[in-house]
Design a protein around this motif. Structure first.
Motif, mmCIF file in Angstrom:
data_model
loop_
_atom_site.group_PDB
_atom_site.id
_atom_site.type_symbol
_atom_site.label_atom_id
_atom_site.label_comp_id
_atom_site.label_asym_id
_atom_site.label_seq_id
_atom_site.Cartn_x
_atom_site.Cartn_y
_atom_site.Cartn_z
ATOM 1 N N ALA A 1 -1.868 2.419 0.858
ATOM 2 C CA ALA A 1 -0.814 3.345 1.263
ATOM 3 C C ALA A 1 -1.371 4.648 1.819
ATOM 4 O O ALA A 1 -0.683 5.350 2.573
ATOM 5 N N TYR A 2 -2.612 4.977 1.469
ATOM 6 C CA TYR A 2 -3.192 6.230 1.958
ATOM 7 C C TYR A 2 -3.265 6.238 3.480
ATOM 8 O O TYR A 2 -3.409 5.189 4.116
ATOM 9 N N GLN A 3 -3.203 7.435 4.064
ATOM 10 C CA GLN A 3 -3.056 7.602 5.501
ATOM 11 C C GLN A 3 -4.107 6.826 6.295
ATOM 12 O O GLN A 3 -5.276 6.733 5.917
ATOM 13 N N LYS A 4 -3.669 6.237 7.368
ATOM 14 C CA LYS A 4 -4.525 5.550 8.333
ATOM 15 C C LYS A 4 -4.192 6.083 9.734
ATOM 16 O O LYS A 4 -3.020 6.044 10.120
ATOM 17 N N PRO A 5 -5.164 6.588 10.474
ATOM 18 C CA PRO A 5 -6.555 6.777 10.048
ATOM 19 C C PRO A 5 -6.676 7.934 9.067
ATOM 20 O O PRO A 5 -5.846 8.846 9.044
ATOM 21 N N THR B 1 -8.549 11.223 -2.537
ATOM 22 C CA THR B 1 -8.024 11.637 -3.833
ATOM 23 C C THR B 1 -6.539 11.278 -3.856
ATOM 24 O O THR B 1 -5.968 10.871 -2.841
ATOM 25 N N GLU B 2 -5.913 11.475 -4.993
ATOM 26 C CA GLU B 2 -4.485 11.188 -5.090
ATOM 27 C C GLU B 2 -3.655 12.150 -4.233
ATOM 28 O O GLU B 2 -2.465 11.896 -3.986
ATOM 29 N N SER B 3 -4.267 13.240 -3.786
ATOM 30 C CA SER B 3 -3.575 14.188 -2.901
ATOM 31 C C SER B 3 -3.658 13.798 -1.431
ATOM 32 O O SER B 3 -2.990 14.409 -0.592
ATOM 33 N N THR B 4 -4.467 12.800 -1.114
ATOM 34 C CA THR B 4 -4.527 12.298 0.258
ATOM 35 C C THR B 4 -3.129 11.812 0.657
ATOM 36 O O THR B 4 -2.492 11.078 -0.103
#
Length: 344
Positions: free
Chosen positions: A107-111, A118-121
C-alpha cells in the motif's frame, strides 16, 4: 489466571498458520479459528485450538454463533474489500477489545519518495487494485476508530513466506515449481530489471512473534504497524539463495519490468506496484511496541527448509507449461531484438 481469548478468521494461511500454532501452545491464550475448512494439517497437533466451521460471509450464522461470546482480540486474515470490513464492524463492535486488520506493505506509495519505509510513508499505489482495496479498508477502519472508538490495529506485512512456499518475483498460475525446475535443468530464469532491486523477505515465524506481541497490547490500539525482517537482499541474491538450496547455480536472465508487463499485463501490479521497487523497512515502531522483537531467520537459511519441502513432496511439484513457454518466448524476443540491433 484466566486466559485471554482470541478469534482468528482464517488462521491457516501463509502468514497466519505459525501465529495459530504459536498461540495455540500458550497457556495464557485461548484461540478459536473461524473458517470453512476442518482443522488444517499444517496446524500443530499439540496446539490447543477451538474450531468454528463457518463461512464468515454467512453473517447471520456467525452473528448467532457470537451470541454470548466476547474476545480480547479478533483478527481477520482474509479481508480484501470494504464490504467485508463493514460486515466485521457490524459483527464485532462491542464483542472485542481489539480488532486487527491485515493490510499490506504494498500500500505504500509507488513510486517511493524515499527507499526507507516507515509507517509515516504515504499510502498510494495507482498500479495495483489489491493495494488500493487494502488502503480503502484501512481508511474505513481508521474512520470507525476515530468516530466510534472501534478498537483497531492495522498490520502491514511485506513479502512473508513459510516453510511451504518459495518466494519469487514473478511466477505462473501454478506457483514457483517451474522456476525451480528450470534451475535444476540449468535453464535461464527470468529476473525483472537488473536484479539489483532491494527486497525484504520475512519468515512467517518471525512475523508471528511480532504479531503476537501486538495482540492485547493497549499501545497498539489505533496504530498502524508493519512487521518485516531487517534483512535486505537483491533479487539476484534471492534467486541465488534458492539455487544454492537446490544445489545449483541458477542462470539469471534479466528483463526490464516494462517489457515483462507488455508481454503479460497481469504483472503490472505485482511488479510496478510492488516488487520492482527497492524497499528497506524501518522496524523501529514494532520494536518499540514489542520489546525484544527481532527477525532471526536469515533468508538463505529459511529458504532451505522451503526448498526441501518442495523437493521432498511430489504433490508440490506442479508443472506449469504456460509459464515455461512464456519464459522461453520472452527470452527469444529479447535475444531477437539484440540480433536486430547488432545487424545479425
Amino acid at each position: 489466571m484466566k486466559p485471554l481469548k482470541a478469534l482468528f478468521i482464517g488462521g491457516t494461511g501463509i502468514i497466519s498458520t505459525d501465529i495459530s500454532n504459536m498461540l495455540g501452545t500458550y497457556a495464557n491464550w485461548e484461540l478459536t479459528l473461524l473458517n470453512r475448512g476442518n482443522r488444517s494439517s499444517k496446524l500443530a497437533p499439540e496446539a490447543n485450538i477451538r474450531h468454528w466451521a463457518l463461512d464468515i460471509n454467512d453473517e447471520e450464522a456467525v452473528a448467532k454463533k457470537l451470541e454470548g461470546e466476547s474476545f480480547d482480540v479478533v483478527a481477520n486474515f482474509i479481508n480484501f474489500d470494504t464490504d467485508s470490513i463493514r460486515r466485521d464492524i457490524r459483527l464485532f463492535s462491542g464483542k472485542t477489545k481489539q480488532y486487527i486488520f491485515i493490510s499490506s506493505a504494498s500500500a505504500y506509495q509507488k513510486p517511493l519518495s524515499h527507499y526507507v519505509i516507515t509507517e509515516s510513508t504515504p499510502v498510494a499505489n495507482p498500479y495495483w487494485n489489491y493495494s488500493q482495496a487494502k488502503i480503502a479498508c484501512e481508511d474505513m477502519l481508521m474512520a470507525e476508530y476515530r468516530e466510534k472508538g472501534f478498537p483497531i490495529t492495522i498490520v502491514r506485512p511485506s513479502h512473508t513466506y513459510d516453510k511451504y512456499t518459495v518466494p519469487t518475483s514473478i511466477h505462473g498460475k501454478n506457483g514457483p515449481w517451474q522456476i525451480m525446475k528450470r534451475m535444476l535443468h540449468n535453464k535461464p530464469v527470468l529476473v525483472p530489471g537488473d536484479g539489483l532491486t532491494l527486497w525484504s523477505l520475512t519468515h512467517s515465524t518471525d512475523f508471528a512473534k511480532g504479531f503476537i506481541g501486538l495482540m492485547g497490547n493497549i499501545h497498539a490500539i489505533g496504530e498502524t504497524v508493519h512487521i518485516t525482517s531487517d534483512e535486505s537482499l537483491t533479487w539476484n541474491q534471492v534467486y541465488q539463495c534458492i539455487g544454492a538450496a537446490l544445489g545449483v547455480t541458477p542462470k539469471l536472465y534479466h528483463v526490464a519490468s516494462d517489457f515483462l508487463i507488455a508481454c503479460d499485463p497481469s504483472y503490472s501490479g505485482p511488479l510496478i506496484g510492488d516488487k520492482a521497487n527497492s524497499v528497506v523497512f524501518d522496524n523501529s515502531k514494532i520494536k518499540g511496541l514489542v520489546p525484544g522483537f527481532v527477525a532471526t531467520t536469515r533468508f538463505d537459511m529459511g529458504i532451505r527448509q522451503s526448498v526441501d519441502y518442495f523437493v521432498n513432496n511430489p504433490k508440490m511439484q506442479i508443472e506449469d507449461s504456460d509459464f515455461d513457454l512464456f519464459t522461453e518466448n520472452v527470452i527469444m524476443a529479447q535475444e531477437r531484438a539484440l540480433e536486430i540491433f547488432k545487424g545479425v
